[in-house]
Design an enzyme around this catalytic site. Sequence first.
Site, PDB file in Angstrom:
ATOM      1  N   TYR A 143       0.849  -1.188   0.000  1.00 58.26           N
ATOM      2  CA  TYR A 143       0.000   0.000   0.000  1.00 58.26           C
ATOM      3  C   TYR A 143       0.888   1.243   0.000  1.00 58.26           C
ATOM      4  CZ  TYR A 143      -3.516   3.431   1.556  1.00 58.26           C
ATOM      5  OH  TYR A 143      -4.357   4.511   1.653  1.00 58.26           O
ATOM      6  N   ASP A 238       9.233   3.180   0.040  1.00 58.31           N
ATOM      7  CA  ASP A 238       8.140   3.810   0.767  1.00 58.31           C
ATOM      8  C   ASP A 238       8.302   3.432   2.237  1.00 58.31           C
ATOM      9  OD1 ASP A 238       5.888   4.750   1.930  1.00 58.31           O
ATOM     10  OD2 ASP A 238       4.482   3.833   0.508  1.00 58.31           O
ATOM     11  N   LYS A 266       3.718   9.212   8.973  1.00 62.12           N
ATOM     12  CA  LYS A 266       3.435   8.604  10.272  1.00 62.12           C
ATOM     13  C   LYS A 266       4.342   9.144  11.393  1.00 62.12           C
ATOM     14  CE  LYS A 266       0.727   5.011   8.305  1.00 62.12           C
ATOM     15  NZ  LYS A 266       0.816   4.162   7.144  1.00 62.12           N
TER      16      LYS A 266
HETATM   17  C1  PLP Z   1       0.181   4.680   5.774  1.00 54.68           C
HETATM   18  C2  PLP Z   1       0.961   4.469   4.525  1.00 54.68           C
HETATM   19  C3  PLP Z   1       0.839   5.333   3.427  1.00 54.68           C
HETATM   20  C4  PLP Z   1      -0.190   6.427   3.367  1.00 54.68           C
HETATM   21  O1  PLP Z   1      -0.007   7.412   4.326  1.00 54.68           O
HETATM   22  P1  PLP Z   1      -1.263   8.380   4.704  1.00 54.68           P
HETATM   23  O2  PLP Z   1      -0.653   9.359   5.656  1.00 54.68           O
HETATM   24  O3  PLP Z   1      -2.300   7.483   5.289  1.00 54.68           O
HETATM   25  O4  PLP Z   1      -1.711   9.002   3.434  1.00 54.68           O
HETATM   26  C5  PLP Z   1       1.688   5.159   2.359  1.00 54.68           C
HETATM   27  N1  PLP Z   1       2.596   4.165   2.357  1.00 54.68           N
HETATM   28  C6  PLP Z   1       2.739   3.310   3.377  1.00 54.68           C
HETATM   29  C7  PLP Z   1       3.786   2.258   3.322  1.00 54.68           C
HETATM   30  C8  PLP Z   1       1.914   3.421   4.490  1.00 54.68           C
HETATM   31  O5  PLP Z   1       2.030   2.534   5.492  1.00 54.68           O
END
Ligand code: PLP
Length: 428
Positions: A143, A238, A266
């Site tokens: 994701y 990511d 995060k």
């Molecule tokens: C949570 C997450 C996102 C998205 O971040 P948001 O602040 O919810 O838009 C993207 N990549 C990874 C790996 C994530 O865990």
Amino acid sequence: MTASSADLFAQAQQLMPGGVNSPVRAFRSVGGTPRFIDHAEGCHLFDVEGRKYIDYIGSWGPMIVGHAHPEVCEALEQTLRRGTSFGAPSTLEVELAREIIDRVPSMEMVRMVNSGTEAVMSALRLARAVTGRNKFVKFDGCYHGHADALLVKAGSGVATLGLPDSPGVTPGAAADTLIATFNDLESVEAIFRDGGPEIAAVIVEPVAGNMGVVPPQPGFLEGLRSITHEHEALLIFDEVMTGFRVARGGAQELFGVQPDITTLGKIIGGGLPVGAYGGSSRIMAQIAPMGPVYQAGTLSGNPLAMAAGLATLKILDRQAYLTLEQQSAKLADGLDRLLTGVKVSACVQRVGSMLTLFFGKQKVSDFSDARAADHTQFARFFQAMLQAGVHLPPSGYEAWFISLAHDDATIDLTLACTQRALRVSTGA
Ligand SMILES: *Cc1c(COP(=O)(O)O)cnc(C)c1O
């Protein structure tokens, strides 16, 4: 008298789709009523009915030092009184940028944004601009936020709800997205053999966390590095989840592989909305106003968000990661022992302070394994844990997060609750 979670959920469902502002919170895959949270402290959530839960959601990652940490609250209070947004540069942006760059050697420059989604969306635009190519490779079950091109085989909430790829994504956007299998270098090589010269980047969660926790097999990240080098494509890690979670310098420090672009989120917002992306000065020089790649934000670098992120990172020294490792290992080892004791087929997969318990599988290496796990059994277990006062993430495709506030007594209590919940939910 305050309303119950059930009352609030009934009202919320009339006002917001599914009663929530992010899908997995609605408990669809586990059933029942989401708990409306009144407040949180340390490793505990307190719902509107006054019940207390040990929290393993951790706001889906950010709360690594625990909720309402005094130092984070103090930094926020101090900052708050000086104004909440300027739309002009401020000191805290420089401090947080320096702290991030100091920890992550592959990042020489960074741009702050407001969410992980925004960070990844911008990183992809940058990769396309730098390479002059349009397509990219992502992995089934990873994701990367909800930008159009990334909502293909996207794990997390999309998997939890059993949705096909989202309507509203144009065929054009989806056609630029090529899907490989996590931990399978051959699947990546095959894609590059077909269309190498059109591929701008490979994007990966260096530890997959949005299909449940799936560590990279030895050589996988190194292999991605050499394939992308060979084809002059960029490698994007990511690290929105893993950044400052699995090590002081993120997964790239833990596994010793350097990407071209890193996305963060995060933890760097300490519970406020933040994302960031960065890389070498050469690559980041393409971003406006230095270069032609446009990306902007009214609230980007927001002083409150910078203050919370900075206060959080200051607590996360080397010792903090040793503590997180020790507490997380204690929890994972305890879970393993209990599962063996009740002879339930399951596995616990962990990297640092993120872990997932998969029922019905001995090992999960990719998304097809994660999908084959027993999610019905997870739902029963989830409910039994919630009854016992432990709030897990409400999906078998998610990571549980351990924070510095999860002390020995909390882990012991979690394990005692697990023992009962396993008995109740498996009939063992
Ligand atoms: C949570 C997450 C996102 C998205 O971040 P948001 O602040 O919810 O838009 C993207 N990549 C990874 C790996 C994530 O865990």
